[in-house]
Design a protein around this motif. Structure first.
Motif, PDB file in Angstrom:
ATOM      1  N   HIS A  84     -20.066  47.619  37.873  1.00 36.65           N
ATOM      2  CA  HIS A  84     -19.565  46.700  38.902  1.00 36.65           C
ATOM      3  C   HIS A  84     -18.048  46.590  38.911  1.00 36.65           C
ATOM      4  N   GLY A  85     -17.407  47.186  37.903  1.00 34.79           N
ATOM      5  CA  GLY A  85     -15.954  47.106  37.843  1.00 34.79           C
ATOM      6  C   GLY A  85     -15.416  47.766  36.589  1.00 34.79           C
ATOM      7  N   LYS A  86     -14.130  47.627  36.377  1.00 35.11           N
ATOM      8  CA  LYS A  86     -13.474  48.228  35.209  1.00 35.11           C
ATOM      9  C   LYS A  86     -13.531  47.275  34.027  1.00 35.11           C
ATOM     10  N   CYS A  87     -13.800  47.855  32.853  1.00 37.81           N
ATOM     11  CA  CYS A  87     -13.843  47.095  31.608  1.00 37.81           C
ATOM     12  C   CYS A  87     -12.536  47.289  30.855  1.00 37.81           C
ATOM     13  N   TYR A  88     -12.064  46.206  30.244  1.00 36.41           N
ATOM     14  CA  TYR A  88     -10.790  46.220  29.523  1.00 36.41           C
ATOM     15  C   TYR A  88     -10.961  45.554  28.154  1.00 36.41           C
ATOM     16  N   ARG A  89     -10.248  46.063  27.166  1.00 32.72           N
ATOM     17  CA  ARG A  89     -10.116  45.366  25.887  1.00 32.72           C
ATOM     18  C   ARG A  89      -8.776  44.652  25.951  1.00 32.72           C
ATOM     19  N   ILE A  90      -8.825  43.323  25.949  1.00 27.92           N
ATOM     20  CA  ILE A  90      -7.595  42.560  26.134  1.00 27.92           C
ATOM     21  C   ILE A  90      -7.131  41.884  24.850  1.00 27.92           C
ATOM     22  N   GLY A  91      -7.901  42.041  23.791  1.00 30.57           N
ATOM     23  CA  GLY A  91      -7.540  41.503  22.488  1.00 30.57           C
ATOM     24  C   GLY A  91      -8.408  42.168  21.439  1.00 30.57           C
TER      25      GLY A  91
END
Length: 181
Positions: A94-101
């Motif tokens: 459904h969208g882009k996944c990010y590691r933000i921490g």
């Protein structure tokens, strides 16, 4: 210029373009998990001017500190990787996944064409957590992925960071509830 010189120049130019793309991708990808990193998320925020129709799911891994402290960092890394596979499987389409921490992730969802059913997706998340424990083979780990969700609201959000902040509040509520279970 001779034919051979032109060919070498052409091959060298293609190689430079390939390497530029390769290094660009490396700069925005988290090497442990393969998802986009915080820089990529911030770049998306900066480049996007209209957030209407976007939403965000934020995630935090419960029990990671316990895992690292009691089972070692290799087990902690395996926990992170297994959790990201779950997040990508359920939310990544459904969208882009990010590691933000360190143990915090998010998925930015474009729901302009279809309303996103967060309850159904969280239910799937809970089901796959059980399989992650089996996959990792670590007794007593209790894989838990806290999840929060918010839709961009043009009336209340000055920017997408406001939306993420609301999702984070819900994610921390989820984290507290999961810890009590």
């Amino acid at each position: 210029m001779k034919f051979l010189d032109k060919m070498i120049l052409c091959i060298f130019s293609v190689l430079i373009l390939f390497m530029a793309d390769f290094y660009k991708e490396m700069a925005v990808t988290d090497t442990m998990t393969g998802v986009y990193n915080r820089s990529a998320f911030e770049e998306w925020e900066h480049e996007t001017s209209d957030y209407e129709g976007y939403s965000i799911a934020t995630f935090d891994l419960n029990n990671l500190k316990w895992c690292n402290d009691n089972l070692g960092h290799a087990a902690g890394d395996a926990y992170i990787q297994a959790s990201v596979r779950i997040i990508k499987e359920i939310f990544g389409r459904h969208g882009k996944c990010y590691r933000i921490g360190g143990d915090e992730f998010c998925t930015v969802i474009n729901q302009r064409s279809k309303k996103f059913d967060i309850e159904r997706h969280v239910k799937q998340l809970r089901e796959l957590e059980k399989y992650a424990e089996e996959e990792l083979g670590i007794k007593g780990l209790n894989v838990q992925i806290a999840c929060g969700y918010a839709e961009y609201d043009i009336k209340t959000d000055n920017n997408f960071e406001d939306t993420r902040s609301r999702a984070d509040k819900r994610m921390y509520e989820s984290k507290r509830i999961l810890k009590r279970e």
